[in-house]
Design a protein around this motif. Structure first.
Motif, PDB file in Angstrom:
ATOM      1  N   ARG A  45      -4.928   5.148  -4.689  1.00 62.47           N
ATOM      2  CA  ARG A  45      -4.893   5.401  -3.244  1.00 62.47           C
ATOM      3  C   ARG A  45      -4.067   6.641  -2.945  1.00 62.47           C
ATOM      4  O   ARG A  45      -2.986   6.840  -3.508  1.00 62.47           O
ATOM      5  N   LYS A  46      -4.600   7.461  -2.042  1.00 59.24           N
ATOM      6  CA  LYS A  46      -3.865   8.631  -1.559  1.00 59.24           C
ATOM      7  C   LYS A  46      -3.319   8.303  -0.177  1.00 59.24           C
ATOM      8  O   LYS A  46      -4.054   7.841   0.697  1.00 59.24           O
ATOM      9  N   ASP A  47      -1.999   8.491   0.013  1.00 61.44           N
ATOM     10  CA  ASP A  47      -1.410   8.158   1.315  1.00 61.44           C
ATOM     11  C   ASP A  47      -1.526   9.328   2.284  1.00 61.44           C
ATOM     12  O   ASP A  47      -2.115  10.365   1.957  1.00 61.44           O
ATOM     13  N   ASP A  48      -0.972   9.170   3.474  1.00 60.95           N
ATOM     14  CA  ASP A  48      -1.113  10.186   4.519  1.00 60.95           C
ATOM     15  C   ASP A  48      -0.475  11.510   4.131  1.00 60.95           C
ATOM     16  O   ASP A  48      -0.872  12.575   4.634  1.00 60.95           O
ATOM     17  N   PHE A  90      -0.699  10.563  -4.427  1.00 56.52           N
ATOM     18  CA  PHE A  90      -1.680   9.655  -5.009  1.00 56.52           C
ATOM     19  C   PHE A  90      -0.983   8.607  -5.861  1.00 56.52           C
ATOM     20  O   PHE A  90      -0.122   8.926  -6.688  1.00 56.52           O
ATOM     21  N   THR A  91      -1.318   7.335  -5.634  1.00 57.13           N
ATOM     22  CA  THR A  91      -0.793   6.234  -6.431  1.00 57.13           C
ATOM     23  C   THR A  91      -1.913   5.695  -7.302  1.00 57.13           C
ATOM     24  O   THR A  91      -2.959   5.269  -6.791  1.00 57.13           O
ATOM     25  N   LYS A  92      -1.702   5.723  -8.608  1.00 56.48           N
ATOM     26  CA  LYS A  92      -2.724   5.256  -9.533  1.00 56.48           C
ATOM     27  C   LYS A  92      -2.945   3.759  -9.378  1.00 56.48           C
ATOM     28  O   LYS A  92      -2.006   2.988  -9.223  1.00 56.48           O
ATOM     29  N   LEU A 142      -0.347  -2.044   4.009  1.00 65.74           N
ATOM     30  CA  LEU A 142      -1.514  -1.207   3.748  1.00 65.74           C
ATOM     31  C   LEU A 142      -2.819  -1.808   4.248  1.00 65.74           C
ATOM     32  O   LEU A 142      -3.813  -1.098   4.388  1.00 65.74           O
ATOM     33  N   GLY A 143      -2.820  -3.108   4.505  1.00 64.70           N
ATOM     34  CA  GLY A 143      -4.052  -3.759   4.904  1.00 64.70           C
ATOM     35  C   GLY A 143      -4.978  -3.978   3.714  1.00 64.70           C
ATOM     36  O   GLY A 143      -4.734  -3.504   2.597  1.00 64.70           O
ATOM     37  N   ALA A 144      -6.080  -4.701   3.965  1.00 60.71           N
ATOM     38  CA  ALA A 144      -7.003  -5.051   2.885  1.00 60.71           C
ATOM     39  C   ALA A 144      -7.610  -3.815   2.239  1.00 60.71           C
ATOM     40  O   ALA A 144      -7.780  -3.752   1.012  1.00 60.71           O
ATOM     41  N   GLU A 145      -7.941  -2.804   3.041  1.00 65.04           N
ATOM     42  CA  GLU A 145      -8.573  -1.597   2.495  1.00 65.04           C
ATOM     43  C   GLU A 145      -7.632  -0.861   1.545  1.00 65.04           C
ATOM     44  O   GLU A 145      -8.045  -0.411   0.468  1.00 65.04           O
ATOM     45  N   GLY A 146      -6.350  -0.751   1.924  1.00 68.31           N
ATOM     46  CA  GLY A 146      -5.390  -0.070   1.062  1.00 68.31           C
ATOM     47  C   GLY A 146      -5.154  -0.809  -0.232  1.00 68.31           C
ATOM     48  O   GLY A 146      -5.046  -0.205  -1.313  1.00 68.31           O
ATOM     49  N   VAL A 147      -5.071  -2.160  -0.155  1.00 73.03           N
ATOM     50  CA  VAL A 147      -4.890  -2.956  -1.367  1.00 73.03           C
ATOM     51  C   VAL A 147      -6.107  -2.824  -2.267  1.00 73.03           C
ATOM     52  O   VAL A 147      -5.977  -2.675  -3.499  1.00 73.03           O
ATOM     53  N   ARG A 148      -7.278  -2.855  -1.682  1.00 69.56           N
ATOM     54  CA  ARG A 148      -8.521  -2.718  -2.467  1.00 69.56           C
ATOM     55  C   ARG A 148      -8.534  -1.399  -3.232  1.00 69.56           C
ATOM     56  O   ARG A 148      -8.948  -1.351  -4.399  1.00 69.56           O
ATOM     57  N   ALA A 149      -8.067  -0.349  -2.596  1.00 72.26           N
ATOM     58  CA  ALA A 149      -8.022   0.947  -3.275  1.00 72.26           C
ATOM     59  C   ALA A 149      -7.076   0.912  -4.471  1.00 72.26           C
ATOM     60  O   ALA A 149      -7.369   1.475  -5.538  1.00 72.26           O
ATOM     61  N   LEU A 150      -5.923   0.231  -4.316  1.00 73.91           N
ATOM     62  CA  LEU A 150      -4.961   0.144  -5.414  1.00 73.91           C
ATOM     63  C   LEU A 150      -5.458  -0.758  -6.538  1.00 73.91           C
ATOM     64  O   LEU A 150      -5.038  -0.608  -7.688  1.00 73.91           O
ATOM     65  N   LEU A 151      -6.342  -1.682  -6.231  1.00 77.86           N
ATOM     66  CA  LEU A 151      -6.950  -2.489  -7.290  1.00 77.86           C
ATOM     67  C   LEU A 151      -7.951  -1.681  -8.093  1.00 77.86           C
ATOM     68  O   LEU A 151      -8.211  -1.979  -9.264  1.00 77.86           O
ATOM     69  N   GLY A 152      -8.498  -0.644  -7.469  1.00 75.89           N
ATOM     70  CA  GLY A 152      -9.472   0.199  -8.149  1.00 75.89           C
ATOM     71  C   GLY A 152      -8.838   1.428  -8.773  1.00 75.89           C
ATOM     72  O   GLY A 152      -7.861   1.342  -9.520  1.00 75.89           O
ATOM     73  N   GLU A 153      -9.350   2.587  -8.408  1.00 72.99           N
ATOM     74  CA  GLU A 153      -8.876   3.829  -9.027  1.00 72.99           C
ATOM     75  C   GLU A 153      -7.509   4.268  -8.514  1.00 72.99           C
ATOM     76  O   GLU A 153      -6.749   4.916  -9.223  1.00 72.99           O
TER      77      GLU A 153
END
Length: 498
Positions: A227-230, A234-236, A214-225
Motif C-alpha cells: 500500500r502507498k499512503d498519502d 510504500f509499505t510492502k 485504514l479501513g477494509a480497502e487499506g487492509v486488503r492492499a497490505l494483504l496483497g502487494e
C-alpha cells in the motif's frame, strides 16, 4: 571588567507530553477509581500495589518492539558495581508486566487462581499528541491461573458493570469479544501456518491491527502487494493470493445480526482447522455464560472485527466501545470509541518460570472514560470548595479557629482565611475562587450580639445571574444566625446545594 552572566531562570512549564491535574479533575478521577474498585472488589478481586519502577528484564516482552532497552520507556542505568554493569531500570510501561513479575516472585504464597486489581499511573516515552500523554492512569483486573474461558466471560461481565457504575448508561456502550484462536484457524485455512510463513503472518497481523485507521480497502492492499499512503511512502504487503486474502477479510467481516449467526459464519471460515474450531467453541461458550448471567447482546456481543491486541493475546480478546457520538475539535460528529480492552495471555509468567500459566485481564483507560463522561455532561458539577471563615479582627484569630474546628468536627470541609485580612473584598474574591459554598463572617458587633453572618455563595451566584431587584430582596443570600446555630445553618445550605 566583564559583568558575570546571570543564571537564567528556569521556565515554569510542564515537560512535553505531561500535564498537571487540579482539584476537580483529581476529585473526579478519585471518585471513578473508587467506583471501579468497588466493582472489582465485589467480584472477589484483591488490590495489589506494586513498584512504579521495574527492571528492563522484568518488562521484557511487554516493551515496545524496539532495539534499545530504553526506547519507548523512561529508563536509566544504575551505577556499576565493580566489573558488573548496573541494571537497567524503567518506569512501568503498563500494569501487566509488574503482575507477571509479582506472580512469578510470590507464586508459592498466592492463591491459585490469583485475582488481583491494580490502579495507578504508567509512563510511556512516546511521541505525544492531542489527548495523548506520556503519563496516564490505568485500572486493571486480572485472573492468573484459570484456564477456563469462564474467567474471560466474568471479566466481560465485570467490565460492563464498571461502565454502568461510573455513569455510562446501558445502550451507550458495548463490550465486543473476539478470539485469537479463530484468527489462527483462519490463517491456517488461508495457507499461512508453519514456521516458513512467519514473516507473512506478521505482516497480516499488523495489517489487521490497522483496520480502524485504514479501513477494509487499506487492509486488503497490505494483504496483497502493498500500500502507498498519502505521502507516497510504500509499505510492502504480505503477498497473499486473492483467495487467501478473501479468507482473512471474511474473518474481519464475519459479524452478523445475531451472535448465533456470527458463530455459524466463523465455523464456515475455520472448517478444517482444529485450533480455529476450538476458538469458535470458546466464543460460543462465553456468549452462553454471559447470557445465563443476564449479559445479553445489548451489553456484550461476539464481533470478529475486534482486532486490537491480536498480535499478543492467545485466546479471547475484548474491547469496550462507547457508542454515542461526540463533537471533535472541528465540530464534526464521531463515535467516541474504545475506553477499555483486554484478553487472554497464557504465557504471562513463562519467561520467569518456564511454565505456562493461563491468565486473562482487562485494562480500563480512566482518563479516556473521564473525557467521555465530560463530553456527555455526565460528570458531577464542580468540586465543592471549603466553607471559608473570614477574619474581621486579627486579634480574634482563636475565635475563628474555634469555628473552623467545630465545622470540621461536624464533617464539614472548612478553613480560616490565612491571607492578608486587611481588605475584606480580597477575602470574598478568595472564597469565590475556591468555589466556597458558604462564607462565615463575625465582626466585633456580631461577636457582642452572639451571632454570625452566613453568606450563601451558591444562591448569590444564582441571584446575580437570574434575579430581579425585588427577588433579590425577597431571597437574601446573606443573613445572620445565632452563633450556636452555625453548624445547622451551614449544613442546611450544603444539603440544599449538594
Amino acid at each position: 571588567m566583564a559583568k558575570p552572566k546571570k543564571t537564567p531562570r528556569p521556565k515554569a512549564q510542564t515537560p512535553k507530553g505531561f500535564r498537571d491535574y487540579f482539584g476537580t479533575e483529581v476529585t473526579h478521577r478519585a471518585e471513578m477509581l473508587s467506583k471501579i474498585a468497588a466493582v472489582y472488589h465485589r467480584y472477589g478481586f484483591d488490590a495489589l500495589e506494586s513498584s512504579g519502577v521495574e527492571t528492563i528484564e522484568a518488562l521484557g516482552k511487554f516493551l515496545p518492539d524496539v532495539d534499545r532497552p530504553n526506547e519507548g520507556v523512561f529508563a536509566w542505568q544504575e551505577d556499576s558495581e565493580g566489573d558488573k554493569p548496573g541494571d537497567w531500570l524503567a518506569l512501568r510501561y503498563d500494569l501487566t508486566a509488574p503482575l507477571a513479575r509479582v506472580y512469578a516472585q510470590h507464586r508459592n504464597d498466592l492463591p491459585m487462581p490469583y485475582r488481583r486489581y491494580a490502579m495507578g499511573p504508567v509512563w510511556r516515552n512516546e511521541k505525544p499528541g492531542p489527548g495523548r500523554f506520556r503519563q496516564f492512569y490505568q485500572c486493571d483486573a486480572d485472573t492468573v491461573g484459570a484456564p477456563s474461558v469462564a474467567a474471560d466471560a466474568e471479566i466481560c461481565a465485570m467490565l460492563a458493570d464498571c461502565l454502568e457504575e461510573v455513569g455510562i448508561a446501558r445502550g451507550d456502550y458495548v463490550v465486543r469479544v473476539n478470539n485469537r484462536k479463530v484468527l489462527n484457524g483462519v490463517l491456517e485455512v488461508a495457507g499461512l501456518a508453519g514456521d516458513d510463513k512467519d514473516t507473512e503472518r506478521g505482516i497480516v497481523l499488523r495489517a489487521i491491527d490497522k483496520l480502524d485507521r485504514l479501513g477494509a480497502e487499506g487492509v486488503r492492499a497490505l494483504l496483497g502487494e502493498g500500500r502507498k499512503d498519502d505521502s507516497g511512502d510504500f509499505t510492502k504487503g504480505a503477498g497473499l493470493e486473492d483467495a487467501q486474502a478473501d479468507v482473512v477479510m471474511g474473518f474481519m467481516q464475519a459479524k452478523r445480526d445475531s451472535g448465533a449467526e456470527t458463530v455459524s459464519r466463523l465455523r464456515e471460515l475455520v472448517a478444517g482447522s482444529d485450533v480455529g474450531v476450538q476458538g469458535v467453541d470458546e466464543l460460543e461458550l462465553i456468549s452462553d455464560l454471559l447470557a445465563a448471567g443476564g449479559y445479553g447482546p445489548d451489553r456484550v456481543e461476539i464481533d470478529p472485527s475486534v482486532v486490537r491486541g491480536l498480535g499478543y493475546y492467545t485466546g479471547p480478546v475484548f474491547e469496550a466501545e462507547l457508542t454515542f457520538e461526540i463533537k471533535d475539535e472541528k465540530g464534526r460528529a464521531r463515535n467516541f470509541g474504545s475506553v477499555a480492552g483486554g484478553g487472554r495471555y497464557d504465557d504471562l509468567v513463562k519467561r520467569f518460570t518456564g511454565q505456562e500459566v493461563p491468565a486473562t485481564g482487562v485494562s480500563i483507560g480512566v482518563d479516556r472514560l473521564l473525557a467521555a463522561l465530560a463530553a456527555k455532561g455526565r460528570l458531577e458539577g464542580e468540586a465543592t470548595g471549603p466553607v471559608v471563615v473570614t477574619v474581621m479582627d486579627r486579634d480574634r484569630m482563636a475565635d475563628y479557629q474555634a469555628m473552623v474546628a467545630e465545622l470540621r468536627q461536624a464533617g464539614i470541609r472548612a478553613e480560616v482565611y490565612l491571607g492578608n485580612p486587611k481588605n475584606f473584598g480580597n477575602q470574598m474574591k478568595y472564597a469565590d475562587k475556591r468555589q466556597s459554598p458558604v462564607v462565615v463572617i463575625e465582626g466585633g458587633d456580631e461577636k457582642d450580639r452572639g451571632v454570625v453572618q452566613i453568606k450563601d455563595m451558591v444562591l448569590g451566584a444564582q441571584l446575580a445571574q437570574e434575579a430581579s431587584h425585588d427577588e433579590w430582596k425577597e431571597r437574601p443570600n446573606q443573613y445572620e444566625v445565632p452563633r450556636a446555630d452555625l453548624i445547622k445553618a451551614v449544613r442546611d445550605i450544603l444539603d440544599r446545594t449538594s
